[in-house]
Write an enzyme that holds these catalytic residues in place. Structure first.
Site, mmCIF file in Angstrom:
data_model
loop_
_atom_site.group_PDB
_atom_site.id
_atom_site.type_symbol
_atom_site.label_atom_id
_atom_site.label_comp_id
_atom_site.label_asym_id
_atom_site.label_seq_id
_atom_site.Cartn_x
_atom_site.Cartn_y
_atom_site.Cartn_z
ATOM 1 N N LYS A 80 0.844 -1.201 0.000
ATOM 2 C CA LYS A 80 0.000 0.000 0.000
ATOM 3 C C LYS A 80 0.878 1.249 0.000
ATOM 4 C CE LYS A 80 -3.953 2.030 2.491
ATOM 5 N NZ LYS A 80 -4.826 1.914 3.682
ATOM 6 N N SER A 155 -9.706 1.878 2.661
ATOM 7 C CA SER A 155 -8.829 2.602 1.777
ATOM 8 C C SER A 155 -7.774 1.732 1.089
ATOM 9 C CB SER A 155 -8.126 3.710 2.544
ATOM 10 O OG SER A 155 -7.316 3.168 3.569
ATOM 11 N N SER A 179 -9.879 -0.385 6.897
ATOM 12 C CA SER A 179 -9.292 -0.284 5.560
ATOM 13 C C SER A 179 -8.593 -1.521 5.033
ATOM 14 C CB SER A 179 -8.324 0.890 5.505
ATOM 15 O OG SER A 179 -9.042 2.079 5.346
HETATM 16 N N1 GLN Z 1 -13.068 4.292 5.949
HETATM 17 C C1 GLN Z 1 -12.568 4.775 7.216
HETATM 18 C C2 GLN Z 1 -12.190 6.218 7.055
HETATM 19 O O1 GLN Z 1 -12.478 6.769 6.066
HETATM 20 C C3 GLN Z 1 -11.393 3.940 7.634
HETATM 21 C C4 GLN Z 1 -10.199 4.211 6.844
HETATM 22 C C5 GLN Z 1 -9.015 3.389 7.274
HETATM 23 O O2 GLN Z 1 -9.154 2.374 7.946
HETATM 24 N N2 GLN Z 1 -7.834 3.864 6.915
HETATM 25 O O3 GLN Z 1 -11.608 6.813 7.908
#
Ligand code: GLN
Length: 487
Positions: A80, A155, A179
Protein backbone atom coordinates in the site's frame (compact mmCIF):
# COMPACT_ATOMS: atom_id res chain seq x y z
CA UNK A 1 2.01 -24.39 -14.95
CA UNK A 2 1.00 -21.48 -17.13
CA UNK A 3 -1.00 -19.63 -14.49
CA UNK A 4 1.89 -18.97 -12.14
CA UNK A 5 0.33 -15.74 -10.96
CA UNK A 6 -2.45 -17.74 -9.29
CA UNK A 7 -0.05 -19.31 -6.78
CA UNK A 8 -0.43 -18.70 -3.06
CA UNK A 9 2.58 -18.11 -0.83
CA UNK A 10 2.78 -21.65 0.49
CA UNK A 11 2.34 -23.20 -2.98
CA UNK A 12 4.98 -20.94 -4.49
CA UNK A 13 7.31 -21.57 -1.59
CA UNK A 14 7.16 -25.32 -2.16
CA UNK A 15 7.89 -24.99 -5.87
CA UNK A 16 10.78 -22.59 -5.18
CA UNK A 17 12.30 -25.03 -2.72
CA UNK A 18 11.90 -27.98 -5.09
CA UNK A 19 13.68 -25.96 -7.72
CA UNK A 20 10.82 -26.33 -10.20
CA UNK A 21 10.15 -22.57 -10.13
CA UNK A 22 12.40 -19.56 -9.80
CA UNK A 23 11.54 -16.29 -8.14
CA UNK A 24 12.47 -14.51 -11.36
CA UNK A 25 9.88 -16.57 -13.28
CA UNK A 26 7.23 -15.92 -10.67
CA UNK A 27 8.04 -12.21 -10.60
CA UNK A 28 7.83 -11.97 -14.38
CA UNK A 29 4.50 -13.84 -14.31
CA UNK A 30 3.12 -11.25 -11.87
CA UNK A 31 4.29 -8.34 -14.01
CA UNK A 32 2.74 -9.97 -17.06
CA UNK A 33 -0.51 -10.34 -15.17
CA UNK A 34 -0.34 -6.69 -14.07
CA UNK A 35 0.18 -5.72 -17.69
CA UNK A 36 -2.83 -7.80 -18.74
CA UNK A 37 -5.38 -6.75 -16.17
CA UNK A 38 -4.31 -3.59 -14.38
CA UNK A 39 -5.48 -1.36 -17.23
CA UNK A 40 -8.96 -2.46 -16.12
CA UNK A 41 -8.49 -2.67 -12.33
CA UNK A 42 -6.11 0.25 -11.73
CA UNK A 43 -4.75 -1.23 -8.51
CA UNK A 44 -1.14 -0.09 -8.89
CA UNK A 45 0.24 3.43 -8.67
CA UNK A 46 3.90 2.48 -9.09
CA UNK A 47 5.53 -0.66 -10.40
CA UNK A 48 9.26 -1.24 -10.20
CA UNK A 49 10.28 -4.14 -12.49
CA UNK A 50 14.02 -3.41 -12.34
CA UNK A 51 14.24 -3.41 -8.56
CA UNK A 52 11.90 -6.40 -8.31
CA UNK A 53 13.78 -8.55 -10.80
CA UNK A 54 17.05 -7.77 -9.07
CA UNK A 55 15.49 -8.82 -5.74
CA UNK A 56 14.15 -11.97 -7.41
CA UNK A 57 17.57 -12.94 -8.79
CA UNK A 58 19.11 -12.39 -5.37
CA UNK A 59 16.39 -14.55 -3.79
CA UNK A 60 17.05 -17.27 -6.39
CA UNK A 61 20.75 -17.21 -5.50
CA UNK A 62 19.94 -17.64 -1.81
CA UNK A 63 17.41 -20.40 -2.44
CA UNK A 64 19.90 -22.30 -4.62
CA UNK A 65 22.50 -22.02 -1.91
CA UNK A 66 20.00 -23.31 0.64
CA UNK A 67 20.39 -20.21 2.77
CA UNK A 68 17.73 -17.95 4.23
CA UNK A 69 14.80 -20.21 3.54
CA UNK A 70 11.98 -18.15 4.95
CA UNK A 71 8.59 -19.05 3.43
CA UNK A 72 8.39 -15.52 2.01
CA UNK A 73 11.80 -15.59 0.32
CA UNK A 74 11.45 -14.81 -3.36
CA UNK A 75 7.68 -14.26 -3.19
CA UNK A 76 6.38 -11.10 -4.91
CA UNK A 77 4.27 -8.60 -2.98
CA UNK A 78 2.53 -5.29 -3.55
CA UNK A 79 2.59 -2.62 -0.84
CA UNK A 80 0.00 0.00 0.00
CA UNK A 81 1.32 3.40 -0.96
CA UNK A 82 1.33 4.83 2.57
CA UNK A 83 4.07 2.44 3.70
CA UNK A 84 7.53 3.95 3.23
CA UNK A 85 9.77 2.20 0.76
CA UNK A 86 13.30 3.51 0.47
CA UNK A 87 14.00 4.67 -3.06
CA UNK A 88 10.44 3.91 -4.25
CA UNK A 89 7.82 6.65 -4.39
CA UNK A 90 5.36 6.65 -1.48
CA UNK A 91 2.54 8.96 -2.45
CA UNK A 92 -0.43 8.11 -0.16
CA UNK A 93 -2.31 8.64 -3.45
CA UNK A 94 -2.07 12.36 -2.75
CA UNK A 95 -0.83 15.27 -4.83
CA UNK A 96 0.92 16.35 -1.65
CA UNK A 97 3.36 13.41 -1.88
CA UNK A 98 3.14 12.74 -5.60
CA UNK A 99 6.92 12.91 -6.00
CA UNK A 100 8.01 11.89 -2.53
CA UNK A 101 10.70 9.21 -2.37
CA UNK A 102 11.34 8.15 1.23
CA UNK A 103 14.94 8.00 2.40
CA UNK A 104 14.18 5.00 4.62
CA UNK A 105 12.11 1.82 4.82
CA UNK A 106 9.18 1.24 7.15
CA UNK A 107 9.94 -1.43 9.75
CA UNK A 108 7.57 -3.88 8.03
CA UNK A 109 9.50 -3.38 4.78
CA UNK A 110 12.78 -3.99 6.59
CA UNK A 111 11.29 -7.23 7.90
CA UNK A 112 10.23 -8.26 4.40
CA UNK A 113 13.59 -7.34 2.89
CA UNK A 114 15.40 -9.33 5.58
CA UNK A 115 13.48 -12.30 4.17
CA UNK A 116 14.40 -11.39 0.60
CA UNK A 117 10.89 -10.89 -0.65
CA UNK A 118 10.26 -9.23 -4.00
CA UNK A 119 8.53 -5.85 -4.01
CA UNK A 120 6.62 -5.39 -7.25
CA UNK A 121 5.33 -1.90 -6.53
CA UNK A 122 2.83 0.21 -4.64
CA UNK A 123 -0.95 0.13 -4.59
CA UNK A 124 -3.62 2.76 -4.92
CA UNK A 125 -5.60 3.94 -1.89
CA UNK A 126 -7.93 6.63 -0.69
CA UNK A 127 -5.84 9.75 -0.17
CA UNK A 128 -4.00 9.43 3.17
CA UNK A 129 -6.17 6.33 3.84
CA UNK A 130 -9.29 8.43 4.30
CA UNK A 131 -12.18 6.67 2.64
CA UNK A 132 -13.92 3.38 1.98
CA UNK A 133 -13.93 3.08 -1.79
CA UNK A 134 -10.50 4.14 -3.15
CA UNK A 135 -12.36 6.86 -5.06
CA UNK A 136 -10.59 9.47 -2.92
CA UNK A 137 -7.28 8.69 -4.62
CA UNK A 138 -5.91 11.85 -6.23
CA UNK A 139 -4.83 9.76 -9.22
CA UNK A 140 -7.66 7.43 -10.30
CA UNK A 141 -10.23 5.14 -8.70
CA UNK A 142 -9.53 1.42 -8.43
CA UNK A 143 -12.18 -1.02 -9.68
CA UNK A 144 -13.52 -4.17 -8.13
CA UNK A 145 -12.30 -7.20 -10.14
CA UNK A 146 -15.70 -8.85 -9.55
CA UNK A 147 -17.55 -6.03 -11.27
CA UNK A 148 -15.62 -3.21 -12.84
CA UNK A 149 -18.47 -0.76 -12.28
CA UNK A 150 -18.15 -1.23 -8.52
CA UNK A 151 -15.66 -0.07 -5.91
CA UNK A 152 -13.12 -2.47 -4.36
CA UNK A 153 -13.66 -0.88 -0.95
CA UNK A 154 -11.02 1.16 0.78
CA UNK A 155 -8.83 2.60 1.78
CA UNK A 156 -6.55 -0.37 0.87
CA UNK A 157 -8.64 -0.94 -2.26
CA UNK A 158 -5.61 -1.23 -4.53
CA UNK A 159 -4.06 -3.96 -2.39
CA UNK A 160 -7.27 -5.99 -2.09
CA UNK A 161 -8.21 -5.65 -5.77
CA UNK A 162 -4.66 -6.60 -6.81
CA UNK A 163 -4.76 -9.81 -4.78
CA UNK A 164 -8.25 -10.71 -6.01
CA UNK A 165 -6.98 -10.20 -9.56
CA UNK A 166 -3.78 -12.21 -8.86
CA UNK A 167 -1.49 -9.30 -9.66
CA UNK A 168 0.75 -10.27 -6.75
CA UNK A 169 0.94 -13.22 -4.38
CA UNK A 170 0.10 -11.05 -1.35
CA UNK A 171 -0.10 -7.43 -0.30
CA UNK A 172 0.21 -5.18 2.72
CA UNK A 173 -2.53 -2.76 3.71
CA UNK A 174 -3.23 -0.47 6.62
CA UNK A 175 -6.35 -0.32 8.75
CA UNK A 176 -7.51 2.65 10.84
CA UNK A 177 -11.23 1.94 10.83
CA UNK A 178 -11.58 -1.01 8.48
CA UNK A 179 -9.29 -0.28 5.56
CA UNK A 180 -7.85 -3.80 5.37
CA UNK A 181 -10.96 -5.81 6.24
CA UNK A 182 -13.62 -3.93 4.29
CA UNK A 183 -11.79 -4.09 0.92
CA UNK A 184 -10.77 -7.71 1.63
CA UNK A 185 -14.45 -8.51 2.17
CA UNK A 186 -15.46 -6.63 -0.98
CA UNK A 187 -12.88 -8.47 -3.10
CA UNK A 188 -13.17 -12.03 -1.70
CA UNK A 189 -9.70 -12.17 -0.16
CA UNK A 190 -8.36 -12.49 3.39
CA UNK A 191 -7.43 -9.37 5.36
CA UNK A 192 -6.20 -9.13 8.93
CA UNK A 193 -5.92 -6.11 11.19
CA UNK A 194 -3.57 -7.03 14.02
CA UNK A 195 -3.99 -5.96 17.65
CA UNK A 196 -2.88 -2.35 18.15
CA UNK A 197 0.83 -2.67 18.99
CA UNK A 198 1.38 -6.06 17.34
CA UNK A 199 2.95 -4.61 14.17
CA UNK A 200 5.24 -1.57 14.05
CA UNK A 201 3.81 1.61 12.55
CA UNK A 202 7.27 3.07 11.97
CA UNK A 203 7.33 4.29 8.38
CA UNK A 204 3.56 4.08 7.97
CA UNK A 205 2.43 7.57 7.00
CA UNK A 206 0.32 8.52 10.01
CA UNK A 207 -3.43 9.02 9.67
CA UNK A 208 -4.79 8.46 13.20
CA UNK A 209 -1.94 7.22 15.35
CA UNK A 210 -4.01 5.58 18.09
CA UNK A 211 -5.92 3.50 15.53
CA UNK A 212 -3.55 2.71 12.62
CA UNK A 213 -2.16 -0.79 12.09
CA UNK A 214 -0.48 -2.48 9.12
CA UNK A 215 -1.61 -5.98 8.15
CA UNK A 216 -1.63 -8.68 5.44
CA UNK A 217 -4.03 -9.06 2.51
CA UNK A 218 -3.73 -12.58 1.11
CA UNK A 219 -5.42 -15.28 -0.96
CA UNK A 220 -6.01 -17.56 2.03
CA UNK A 221 -5.60 -17.86 5.79
CA UNK A 222 -2.34 -19.82 5.70
CA UNK A 223 -0.68 -17.04 3.73
CA UNK A 224 -2.07 -14.52 6.20
CA UNK A 225 -0.33 -16.31 9.08
CA UNK A 226 2.93 -16.45 7.11
CA UNK A 227 2.92 -12.72 6.41
CA UNK A 228 1.95 -11.87 9.99
CA UNK A 229 4.89 -13.96 11.19
CA UNK A 230 7.20 -11.76 9.15
CA UNK A 231 5.86 -8.33 10.08
CA UNK A 232 4.79 -8.70 13.75
CA UNK A 233 6.99 -7.84 16.70
CA UNK A 234 8.15 -5.05 18.93
CA UNK A 235 10.19 -2.23 17.48
CA UNK A 236 12.39 0.32 19.26
CA UNK A 237 11.29 2.82 16.59
CA UNK A 238 7.63 2.53 17.60
CA UNK A 239 7.06 2.81 21.32
CA UNK A 240 3.44 1.69 20.93
CA UNK A 241 4.53 -1.80 19.88
CA UNK A 242 4.00 -4.43 22.56
CA UNK A 243 7.06 -6.04 24.14
CA UNK A 244 5.69 -9.54 23.56
CA UNK A 245 7.50 -12.21 21.58
CA UNK A 246 5.91 -13.13 18.26
CA UNK A 247 4.46 -16.63 18.24
CA UNK A 248 4.65 -18.77 15.11
CA UNK A 249 1.18 -18.03 13.78
CA UNK A 250 1.21 -21.01 11.44
CA UNK A 251 0.90 -23.20 14.55
CA UNK A 252 -2.59 -21.80 14.98
CA UNK A 253 -3.63 -23.31 11.65
CA UNK A 254 -5.43 -26.33 13.06
CA UNK A 255 -8.83 -27.23 11.58
CA UNK A 256 -10.44 -27.67 14.96
CA UNK A 257 -12.87 -25.35 16.72
CA UNK A 258 -14.81 -27.82 18.87
CA UNK A 259 -16.07 -26.11 21.97
CA UNK A 260 -14.75 -22.68 21.07
CA UNK A 261 -17.32 -20.15 22.27
CA UNK A 262 -18.35 -17.71 19.56
CA UNK A 263 -20.60 -14.73 20.16
CA UNK A 264 -22.64 -13.00 17.48
CA UNK A 265 -23.35 -9.44 18.66
CA UNK A 266 -26.73 -8.34 17.37
CA UNK A 267 -25.76 -4.67 17.00
CA UNK A 268 -23.62 -5.58 13.99
CA UNK A 269 -26.66 -6.64 12.02
CA UNK A 270 -27.50 -3.02 11.48
CA UNK A 271 -30.46 -1.26 10.01
CA UNK A 272 -29.87 -0.88 6.29
CA UNK A 273 -28.02 -4.17 6.05
CA UNK A 274 -28.80 -5.98 2.80
CA UNK A 275 -31.00 -9.03 3.32
CA UNK A 276 -28.82 -11.20 1.05
CA UNK A 277 -25.72 -10.28 3.06
CA UNK A 278 -27.55 -11.21 6.25
CA UNK A 279 -28.57 -14.56 4.77
CA UNK A 280 -25.02 -15.33 3.61
CA UNK A 281 -23.74 -14.53 7.10
CA UNK A 282 -26.36 -16.70 8.77
CA UNK A 283 -25.34 -19.64 6.59
CA UNK A 284 -21.67 -19.02 7.42
CA UNK A 285 -22.46 -18.92 11.14
CA UNK A 286 -24.38 -22.19 10.89
CA UNK A 287 -21.32 -23.69 9.24
CA UNK A 288 -19.19 -22.69 12.23
CA UNK A 289 -21.74 -24.38 14.44
CA UNK A 290 -21.63 -27.55 12.34
CA UNK A 291 -17.87 -27.48 12.70
CA UNK A 292 -18.29 -27.78 16.44
CA UNK A 293 -18.18 -24.24 17.76
CA UNK A 294 -20.61 -23.19 20.46
CA UNK A 295 -22.36 -20.25 18.89
CA UNK A 296 -24.38 -17.78 20.93
CA UNK A 297 -26.46 -15.42 18.78
CA UNK A 298 -27.85 -13.57 21.76
CA UNK A 299 -24.91 -11.30 22.50
CA UNK A 300 -25.23 -7.57 22.94
CA UNK A 301 -22.66 -4.77 22.81
CA UNK A 302 -24.95 -1.77 23.30
CA UNK A 303 -22.24 0.90 23.02
CA UNK A 304 -21.56 -0.19 19.44
CA UNK A 305 -24.04 2.44 18.30
CA UNK A 306 -21.66 5.19 19.42
CA UNK A 307 -18.62 3.77 17.66
CA UNK A 308 -19.13 5.63 14.40
CA UNK A 309 -19.50 8.98 16.18
CA UNK A 310 -16.48 8.29 18.40
CA UNK A 311 -14.38 7.30 15.42
CA UNK A 312 -15.30 10.39 13.42
CA UNK A 313 -14.15 12.59 16.30
CA UNK A 314 -10.96 10.74 17.23
CA UNK A 315 -9.69 9.85 13.74
CA UNK A 316 -10.06 13.36 12.25
CA UNK A 317 -8.62 14.94 15.43
CA UNK A 318 -5.49 12.84 15.18
CA UNK A 319 -5.39 13.37 11.43
CA UNK A 320 -5.52 17.14 11.81
CA UNK A 321 -2.45 16.97 14.06
CA UNK A 322 -0.60 14.46 11.86
CA UNK A 323 -1.25 16.29 8.62
CA UNK A 324 -0.08 19.66 9.94
CA UNK A 325 3.42 18.69 8.78
CA UNK A 326 2.49 19.06 5.10
CA UNK A 327 3.27 22.75 4.91
CA UNK A 328 5.46 22.67 1.80
CA UNK A 329 8.63 23.50 3.72
CA UNK A 330 10.65 20.31 4.06
CA UNK A 331 9.17 17.85 1.61
CA UNK A 332 6.19 17.11 -0.54
CA UNK A 333 4.32 19.51 -2.79
CA UNK A 334 5.21 23.15 -2.25
CA UNK A 335 3.51 26.22 -3.69
CA UNK A 336 6.28 28.46 -4.96
CA UNK A 337 4.55 31.34 -6.73
CA UNK A 338 4.70 33.77 -3.85
CA UNK A 339 7.17 35.43 -1.49
CA UNK A 340 4.68 35.37 1.35
CA UNK A 341 5.28 32.43 3.69
CA UNK A 342 1.70 32.28 4.96
CA UNK A 343 0.26 32.38 1.51
CA UNK A 344 2.66 29.64 0.43
CA UNK A 345 1.53 27.36 3.26
CA UNK A 346 -2.10 28.09 2.59
CA UNK A 347 -1.83 27.41 -1.13
CA UNK A 348 0.27 24.30 -0.51
CA UNK A 349 -2.53 22.78 1.53
CA UNK A 350 -5.25 24.13 -0.73
CA UNK A 351 -3.74 22.57 -3.86
CA UNK A 352 -2.07 19.54 -2.28
CA UNK A 353 -4.99 17.99 -0.40
CA UNK A 354 -8.20 16.61 -1.88
CA UNK A 355 -11.71 17.36 -0.55
CA UNK A 356 -12.03 14.43 1.88
CA UNK A 357 -8.66 15.16 3.50
CA UNK A 358 -9.64 18.80 3.91
CA UNK A 359 -12.96 17.77 5.42
CA UNK A 360 -11.17 15.59 7.99
CA UNK A 361 -8.65 18.30 8.88
CA UNK A 362 -11.46 20.78 9.44
CA UNK A 363 -13.52 18.32 11.51
CA UNK A 364 -10.49 17.46 13.62
CA UNK A 365 -9.30 21.02 14.09
CA UNK A 366 -12.78 21.98 15.23
CA UNK A 367 -13.06 19.06 17.66
CA UNK A 368 -9.71 19.93 19.22
CA UNK A 369 -10.16 23.67 19.43
CA UNK A 370 -10.38 25.49 22.74
CA UNK A 371 -13.92 25.40 24.09
CA UNK A 372 -14.87 22.35 22.06
CA UNK A 373 -12.20 19.94 23.18
CA UNK A 374 -14.12 18.74 26.27
CA UNK A 375 -17.40 18.43 24.44
CA UNK A 376 -15.97 16.43 21.53
CA UNK A 377 -12.51 14.94 21.82
CA UNK A 378 -12.54 14.29 25.56
CA UNK A 379 -16.07 12.94 25.45
CA UNK A 380 -15.18 10.67 22.54
CA UNK A 381 -12.20 9.31 24.48
CA UNK A 382 -14.46 8.52 27.42
CA UNK A 383 -16.93 6.68 25.23
CA UNK A 384 -13.99 4.90 23.66
CA UNK A 385 -13.17 3.50 27.09
CA UNK A 386 -16.76 2.33 27.52
CA UNK A 387 -16.61 0.53 24.18
CA UNK A 388 -13.33 -1.10 25.14
CA UNK A 389 -14.65 -2.18 28.56
CA UNK A 390 -17.73 -3.67 26.98
CA UNK A 391 -15.57 -5.80 24.67
CA UNK A 392 -13.45 -6.90 27.67
CA UNK A 393 -16.57 -8.05 29.46
CA UNK A 394 -17.96 -9.97 26.52
CA UNK A 395 -14.60 -11.64 25.97
CA UNK A 396 -14.82 -13.19 29.41
CA UNK A 397 -17.56 -15.38 27.97
CA UNK A 398 -16.49 -15.82 24.35
CA UNK A 399 -13.29 -16.73 22.55
CA UNK A 400 -14.18 -14.64 19.51
CA UNK A 401 -17.00 -12.62 17.99
CA UNK A 402 -18.49 -13.18 14.55
CA UNK A 403 -19.94 -10.30 12.51
CA UNK A 404 -20.39 -9.24 8.91
CA UNK A 405 -17.43 -7.25 7.61
CA UNK A 406 -19.77 -4.83 5.84
CA UNK A 407 -23.54 -4.41 5.83
CA UNK A 408 -23.66 -4.37 2.01
CA UNK A 409 -21.96 -5.78 -1.04
CA UNK A 410 -19.61 -3.49 -2.98
CA UNK A 411 -21.43 -0.41 -4.21
CA UNK A 412 -21.17 1.30 -7.59
CA UNK A 413 -18.48 3.86 -8.30
CA UNK A 414 -19.90 7.32 -7.73
CA UNK A 415 -22.83 6.03 -5.69
CA UNK A 416 -21.66 7.36 -2.33
CA UNK A 417 -18.93 9.82 -3.19
CA UNK A 418 -21.13 12.88 -2.79
CA UNK A 419 -22.63 11.67 0.46
CA UNK A 420 -19.88 11.40 3.09
CA UNK A 421 -22.24 10.09 5.78
CA UNK A 422 -23.36 7.25 3.54
CA UNK A 423 -19.70 6.48 2.84
CA UNK A 424 -18.82 6.55 6.57
CA UNK A 425 -21.60 4.02 7.20
CA UNK A 426 -19.76 1.34 5.23
CA UNK A 427 -17.41 0.98 8.22
CA UNK A 428 -19.93 0.48 11.03
CA UNK A 429 -18.89 -3.14 11.56
CA UNK A 430 -15.15 -2.59 11.41
CA UNK A 431 -14.57 0.67 13.34
CA UNK A 432 -15.35 -0.60 16.85
CA UNK A 433 -12.43 -3.03 16.52
CA UNK A 434 -9.93 -0.20 15.98
CA UNK A 435 -11.46 1.87 18.76
CA UNK A 436 -10.83 -1.02 21.15
CA UNK A 437 -7.45 -1.95 19.60
CA UNK A 438 -8.51 -5.55 18.93
CA UNK A 439 -7.39 -7.97 16.20
CA UNK A 440 -9.88 -8.98 13.51
CA UNK A 441 -9.82 -10.87 10.24
CA UNK A 442 -12.16 -10.76 7.26
CA UNK A 443 -12.51 -13.96 5.24
CA UNK A 444 -14.56 -14.93 2.18
CA UNK A 445 -17.91 -16.23 3.45
CA UNK A 446 -20.31 -16.32 0.54
CA UNK A 447 -21.84 -14.29 -2.26
CA UNK A 448 -24.85 -12.01 -2.52
CA UNK A 449 -26.01 -10.62 -5.88
CA UNK A 450 -22.97 -12.49 -7.32
CA UNK A 451 -20.67 -10.25 -5.24
CA UNK A 452 -18.41 -11.29 -2.34
CA UNK A 453 -19.53 -11.23 1.29
CA UNK A 454 -16.93 -11.07 4.06
CA UNK A 455 -17.20 -12.51 7.55
CA UNK A 456 -15.35 -10.70 10.32
CA UNK A 457 -13.88 -12.62 13.24
CA UNK A 458 -12.89 -10.38 16.17
CA UNK A 459 -10.44 -11.61 18.80
CA UNK A 460 -9.20 -10.66 22.24
CA UNK A 461 -6.16 -8.40 22.44
CA UNK A 462 -3.23 -10.42 21.05
CA UNK A 463 -5.68 -13.21 20.23
CA UNK A 464 -4.54 -13.45 16.60
CA UNK A 465 -3.97 -17.18 16.95
CA UNK A 466 -7.58 -17.88 17.90
CA UNK A 467 -9.06 -15.89 15.04
CA UNK A 468 -6.62 -17.46 12.57
CA UNK A 469 -7.64 -20.89 13.78
CA UNK A 470 -11.36 -20.16 13.37
CA UNK A 471 -10.73 -18.61 9.95
CA UNK A 472 -8.61 -21.58 8.88
CA UNK A 473 -11.18 -24.12 10.05
CA UNK A 474 -13.95 -22.33 8.17
CA UNK A 475 -11.79 -21.99 5.07
CA UNK A 476 -10.91 -25.70 5.03
CA UNK A 477 -14.62 -26.53 5.11
CA UNK A 478 -15.71 -24.09 2.38
CA UNK A 479 -14.80 -23.18 -1.17
CA UNK A 480 -15.54 -19.43 -1.25
CA UNK A 481 -11.91 -18.38 -1.21
CA UNK A 482 -11.25 -20.46 -4.33
CA UNK A 483 -13.68 -18.48 -6.46
CA UNK A 484 -11.96 -16.10 -8.83
CA UNK A 485 -13.38 -13.14 -10.72
CA UNK A 486 -13.43 -13.20 -14.52
CA UNK A 487 -11.60 -10.13 -15.68
N1 GLN B 1 -13.07 4.29 5.95
C1 GLN B 1 -12.57 4.77 7.22
C2 GLN B 1 -12.19 6.22 7.06
O1 GLN B 1 -12.48 6.77 6.07
C3 GLN B 1 -11.39 3.94 7.63
C4 GLN B 1 -10.20 4.21 6.84
C5 GLN B 1 -9.02 3.39 7.27
O2 GLN B 1 -9.15 2.37 7.95
N2 GLN B 1 -7.83 3.86 6.92
O3 GLN B 1 -11.61 6.81 7.91
Amino acid sequence: MDELYRLTIHQACQLLRQGSLSSAELTSACFKRIEQVDNKIHACVTICPDIALEQAREADRLIRSGENLDPLTGIPALIKDNISTKGIKTTCSSKMLQNFVPPYDATVIRHLKARNVVILGKTNMDEFAMGSSTENSAFFPTRNPWDLSRVPGGSSGGSAAAIAADEAVYALGSDTGGSIRQPAGFCNVVGLKPTYGRVSRFGLVAFASSLDQIGPITKNVTDCALVLNAIAGSDPNDSTTAPYPTPDYTRALIPEIKNLRLGVPREYFVEGMQQEVRTALEIAIRKLEELGAKVDTDVSLPHTRYALAVYYIIAPSEASANLARYDGVKYGYSYQETDNMWEAMEKTKQNGFGPEVKRRIMLGTYALSAGYYDAYYLKAQKVRTLIKNEFDQVFQKYDALITPTSPTVPFKLGERIDDPLQMYLSDVCTLPVNIAGLPAISIPAGFAHSLPVGMQIIGKPFGEETILRIAFTYEQATEWHKRKPEI
